[in-house]
Every structure is written in structure tokens, then in C-alpha cells.
Write a protein that holds these residues in place. Sequence first.
Motif, short mmCIF file in Angstrom:
data_model
loop_
_atom_site.label_atom_id
_atom_site.label_comp_id
_atom_site.label_asym_id
_atom_site.label_seq_id
_atom_site.Cartn_x
_atom_site.Cartn_y
_atom_site.Cartn_z
N CYS A 105 0.81 -1.21 0.00
CA CYS A 105 0.00 0.00 0.00
C CYS A 105 0.85 1.27 0.00
O CYS A 105 0.38 2.34 0.37
CB CYS A 105 -0.94 0.00 1.20
N THR A 106 2.10 1.15 -0.41
CA THR A 106 2.97 2.32 -0.46
C THR A 106 2.44 3.34 -1.46
O THR A 106 2.05 3.00 -2.58
CB THR A 106 4.39 1.92 -0.87
N ILE A 107 2.39 4.60 -1.06
CA ILE A 107 2.00 5.70 -1.93
C ILE A 107 3.27 6.37 -2.45
O ILE A 107 4.09 6.83 -1.66
CB ILE A 107 1.12 6.73 -1.20
N CYS B 262 -3.55 0.97 -3.09
CA CYS B 262 -4.68 0.71 -2.20
C CYS B 262 -5.70 1.84 -2.20
O CYS B 262 -6.57 1.90 -1.32
CB CYS B 262 -4.18 0.45 -0.78
N HIS B 263 -5.62 2.75 -3.19
CA HIS B 263 -6.55 3.88 -3.27
C HIS B 263 -7.09 3.98 -4.70
O HIS B 263 -6.96 5.02 -5.35
CB HIS B 263 -5.87 5.18 -2.86
N SER B 264 -7.68 2.91 -5.18
CA SER B 264 -8.24 2.93 -6.54
C SER B 264 -9.58 3.66 -6.55
O SER B 264 -10.37 3.55 -5.62
CB SER B 264 -8.42 1.50 -7.06
N ILE C 159 -6.36 21.24 -5.49
CA ILE C 159 -7.03 20.64 -6.64
C ILE C 159 -7.58 19.28 -6.24
O ILE C 159 -6.85 18.45 -5.68
CB ILE C 159 -6.04 20.47 -7.81
N SER C 160 -8.87 19.05 -6.50
CA SER C 160 -9.48 17.75 -6.23
C SER C 160 -9.49 16.93 -7.51
O SER C 160 -9.94 17.40 -8.55
CB SER C 160 -10.92 17.92 -5.72
N GLU C 161 -9.00 15.69 -7.40
CA GLU C 161 -8.98 14.78 -8.54
C GLU C 161 -9.35 13.38 -8.08
O GLU C 161 -9.71 13.18 -6.91
CB GLU C 161 -7.61 14.79 -9.23
N LYS C 162 -9.24 12.42 -9.01
CA LYS C 162 -9.61 11.04 -8.69
C LYS C 162 -8.62 10.09 -9.34
O LYS C 162 -8.24 10.28 -10.50
CB LYS C 162 -11.02 10.75 -9.22
N GLY D 188 -5.29 2.95 -9.04
CA GLY D 188 -4.77 3.85 -8.01
C GLY D 188 -3.73 4.82 -8.53
O GLY D 188 -2.94 5.34 -7.74
N THR D 189 -3.71 5.10 -9.83
CA THR D 189 -2.72 6.01 -10.40
C THR D 189 -3.39 7.30 -10.88
O THR D 189 -4.58 7.34 -11.18
CB THR D 189 -1.97 5.36 -11.57
#
Length: 309
Positions: free
Chosen positions: A92-94, A114-116, A129-132, A137-138
Motif C-alpha cells: 500500500c505504499t503511496i 490501495c486507493h483505486s 485541486i481535487s482529482e480522482k 490507483g494512479t
Amino acid sequence: MFVVRNYVTMCGTVACALGIGYLMQNGTAAQPNGAQEGVSVASVTDQASVLAGLEGLVLTSSSPSEPASNGPVSTSRTLRPAPVAPQKQANCTINARAMAVAGANARLSIKAPCHSDERINIHHSGLTISEKTDKNGTLNLTIPALSEYAIFLISFEDQTGTVATTHISDVALYDRVALQWQGETGLQIHALEFGASYGEQGHVWSNTSAQGTGDVVRLGRSSWGNAQNVEVYSFPTGQSNRSGAIALSVEAEVTEANCGRDLSVQSLELRADQRLRSHELSVTLPDCSQAGEFLVLNNLLQDLTIAAK
């Protein structure tokens, strides 16, 4: 059927200049000469839990002090469970990487396995800035830089995140004006370069058909009600062979989603002296009977004066 596009002109009152906060890079210490340009990575790692081994289980029958007659002797025995294979933990490394690219921009690449499909906020020199992220998770994003030694703070809603930095060597060649707001507002930056009129060459805004020397970049997710959105107008002042003025204004289309609302807007301006200035404005949009009209704010952004190089 023709739709008439009306304009309601208002002069926005600019409030006092604000400090940009802890994310502002004014006065950031210079990096040593010869430092690798373009890449600096930091990461946050979720700690994996460790499986505890199971203790042996002891089973005991009749008391050994009483001998058994005409039968087998009872004994004590220890049973141990079979060893449990350790479970493989997810990585889960960012990771985040920032790289300087043409036009005083930074190319930001983020990997968070771990943030898809999750919301992500990116902070830079007072901008948010808000994004997704995508299903892996990229996220890859190009951001106009507001400082030479650019710092990008990346955060997810579970409070995990990371930081990336890069050196933007050509930022001093650009005048740059940013506008940020929250939610769906219909806000737009419009630049009229060197006397251009609306719809002519030199009328620059976020529409892809607009043509001029400068450009407007729109970032964020305007369809999200609480998302942080940004528009940035950039002009290559240090490379211009023309002299004159660039008139800057902000427009807001009155829609069913924003009519009658109070808007809080912030501008950040990076001029030739490389000092980042911030201003805030509150304005109430017309009521819903005027949906389809445009509110024009003439005094929110200061016009640019360009001298030929």
C-alpha cells in the motif's frame, strides 16, 4: 430559435490580500547547485500486522495418582496445531514523482495501489485541486507551477499521503494568474490580449478553440459539489516580442445549480517580481430567474502590462 447571451457587469470588491499559508513556497531555501532536477519522492507505508502463533493445547484424562484396573493407563498428551502460513500483505505504499516540463509546468505522477477510484487532493503554493485516481490507483496530472522550487502535497481522505518536489527553472519567464473555488460555480478566466475582442484571436479562455499567446488550464472536478477547482492563465512574458496590456476578467454563468448562491473565490497572482499575491472575493449570484446570463467580474484580477523583450 436563437438564445441571446446576456451579460450582467459587476465590479467585484477585492478583499485584503491573504497569506497563502504553510504550503506557500515564498522564501523556500534554494536547492544546492547540481541537484538532480525534476525528481524527489517521498512515501507513506501502511504497517502490516503480524500473525501470532497459536499456543499448544494440553488435554489431560484421569488423575495419574489413581491407577486404572483392567484397562489402559490414562496419559497426558500435548496437541499442537499445524503451522499457519503467513498471509501475503498488499503493498500500500503511496509514491509520487514530480518532473519539470515545458512551459514552467510540473508533471505529477502518483501511484497508490490501495486507493483505486478514490478522491485525492493536491496542494501547491496555496492552490488545492481535487482529482480522482483510476482503477489502479494512479493519477498523472500537469500543473502550472507557482514557485521555482515547487512542492506538491498529496493527500487522501483517510489522511494518508506523500510529498513530491521539483525545480521549475523557467518559472520566472511567465506571468501567471490562478483562480480557485469550491463546487460547481461556472467560473471562467477570460484574457483579452493586446486589445483583442471577444471571439477574436487573442481572446483566451478554457475553450479549446481559443487562440492566443497565453493559455488557460482548468483543473479539478467541477461536477463534484465540494471539490476544489482551479483555472490558471499563463503568459510567457519573458519571451514576448510585443508590448501592451492584457485585460483579465472573471465570468460566472448563472445556472440552476448556482443561482442565488454566495460564491467565495480566491485568486493567486505570480508576476514579474516572483512574489505570489492572494486576494479573496465574495459575491452573490443573481436569482434563478436570470439563469443563462453571465456575471462579469472586472476587478477581481489585475490586468497585465507586457513589455517586449
